[in-house]
Design an enzyme around this catalytic site. Structure first.
Site, short mmCIF file in Angstrom:
data_model
loop_
_atom_site.label_atom_id
_atom_site.label_comp_id
_atom_site.label_asym_id
_atom_site.label_seq_id
_atom_site.Cartn_x
_atom_site.Cartn_y
_atom_site.Cartn_z
N LYS A 1 -55.98 58.10 24.98
CA LYS A 1 -55.65 56.74 24.88
C LYS A 1 -55.62 56.01 26.35
CE LYS A 1 -52.91 57.76 20.89
NZ LYS A 1 -51.76 58.31 20.07
N ASP B 1 -48.22 51.19 17.17
CA ASP B 1 -48.42 52.14 16.17
C ASP B 1 -48.28 51.78 14.81
OD1 ASP B 1 -49.60 54.68 17.17
OD2 ASP B 1 -48.02 55.48 17.64
N GLN C 1 -45.48 59.19 21.49
CA GLN C 1 -46.22 60.00 20.74
C GLN C 1 -45.77 61.09 19.70
OE1 GLN C 1 -49.93 60.10 20.94
NE2 GLN C 1 -49.79 61.60 19.57
#
Ligand code: NDP
Length: 293
Positions: free
Chosen positions: A52, A119, A96
């Site tokens: 990312k 997200d 994450q």
């Protein structure tokens, strides 16, 4: 048969994002900024977060990574989330997953401001998505929607079968494709481990989306002639034909299904490359305040 080339599409989208970001910066504005929080040493999670970061660099976005040790407390993680929620220079951020067991993932996700939840995991974004309101859509379904759009695949009135009902892939796909929009307006059946006659249902699909986590589960007998086949699955299996000693395969037995499909995503190079660009697209939307003005 048409191959849906996720790698090439992702590259194209990255170029488009880079052009837009460069124009913002050239005009003297601040560019988009994505932050990521990672807790612990899980190698796969570090690989994803590094990917990312690299993708941000490629398109000229700012990225900042908070790498925290495994024994970080839930309170400390919540404090960082609070800090990022209130940092005006950060457009969006991700935490994450998975988090270490002593941290309640739901609590952390719920503490992210929906406006910065690029997200798309916060219930507010999931709810808005379900209602057809502007929302951050999670990376994998967003990437699949983008592939469908860019390959001009007709979805209206089509019979879609989704195999797998996870919160991050199968369920959102079923919702998105049944919405009154394009891509959408399809008649969707969502299958899971309790579904009876799954193989016959799969064979009725004009568009078959497979997100089961079962290597090579779908073969040619489960696919209707000229169906569109989207394979989300990704598995590392031993191989004596590659230098590395392994290769990646999907939930679909590509070699057996290819002659039946009108469009098909390969593994690797299909859905996978689209996930990171989806996150970049969400960050760009956050920066431009497109979802929450
Ligand atoms: P989950 O394991 O969370 O969900 C799997 C789903 O498939 C569940 O709904 C389960 O049913 C169903 N299922 C599993 N086995 C069967 C079976 N034999 N018959 C019927 N249904 C079955 O998986 P994810 O959605 O997270 O991921 C699916 C795959 O996609 C994995 O291989 C994963 O690695 C990959 N993936 C790839 C991404 C990418 O970027 N390319 C991103 C995300 C995932 P039930 O609910 O009843 O248990």
């Amino acid at each position: 048969m048409n191959l849906i080339d996720g790698k090439a599409t992702a590259k194209q989208i990255k170029m488009e994002i880079a052009t837009e970001v460069a124009a913002m910066i050239d005009a003297g504005h601040e560019g988009p900024h994505l932050a990521a929080v990672i807790v612990g040493d899980d190698p796969a999670s570090h690989t994803y977060v590094n990917g990312k970061e690299k993708a941000c660099q490629e398109v000229g976005m700012t990225s900042s990574i908070y790498r925290l040790p495994e024994d970080t407390s839930e309170k400390e993680v919540l404090e960082i989330v609070d800090f990022l929620n209130n940092d005006d220079h950060v457009d969006g951020f991700i935490v994450q997953l998975p988090l270490p067991k002593h941290i309640d993932e739901n609590k952390v996700i719920m503490s992210i401001k929906p406006e910065k939840d690029v997200d798309g995991f916060h219930p507010v974004n999931v709810g808005r998505m379900a209602l057809g309101l502007p929302a951050y859509i999670s990376a994998t379904p967003f990437g699949i929607m983008e592939l469908i759009k860019r390959y001009n695949i007709e979805t209206e009135g089509k019979r879609v079968v989704v195999l797998g009902r996870s919160n991050i892939v199968g369920s959102p796909m079923s919702i998105l494709l049944s919405r009154k929009a394009y891509p959408g307006n399809a008649t969707v059946t969502l299958c899971h481990s309790r579904t009876k006659n799954l193989k016959q249902i799969a064979k009725s699909a004009d568009i078959l989306i497979v997100a089961m986590g079962q290597p090579h589960f779908v073969n040619e007998e489960m696919v209707k002639k000229n169906a569109v086949v989207i394979d989300v699955g990704i598995h590392r299996v031993a191989s004596d034909q590659t230098k590395s000693g392994f290769r990646l395969i999907g939930d679909v037995d590509f070699d057996r299904v290819i002659s039946k499909a009108s469009y098909i995503t390969p593994v690797p190079g299909g859905v996978g490359p689209m996930t990171i660009v989806s996150l970049l697209l969400n960050t760009l939307k956050a920066h431009k305040k497109e979802i929450y003005s």
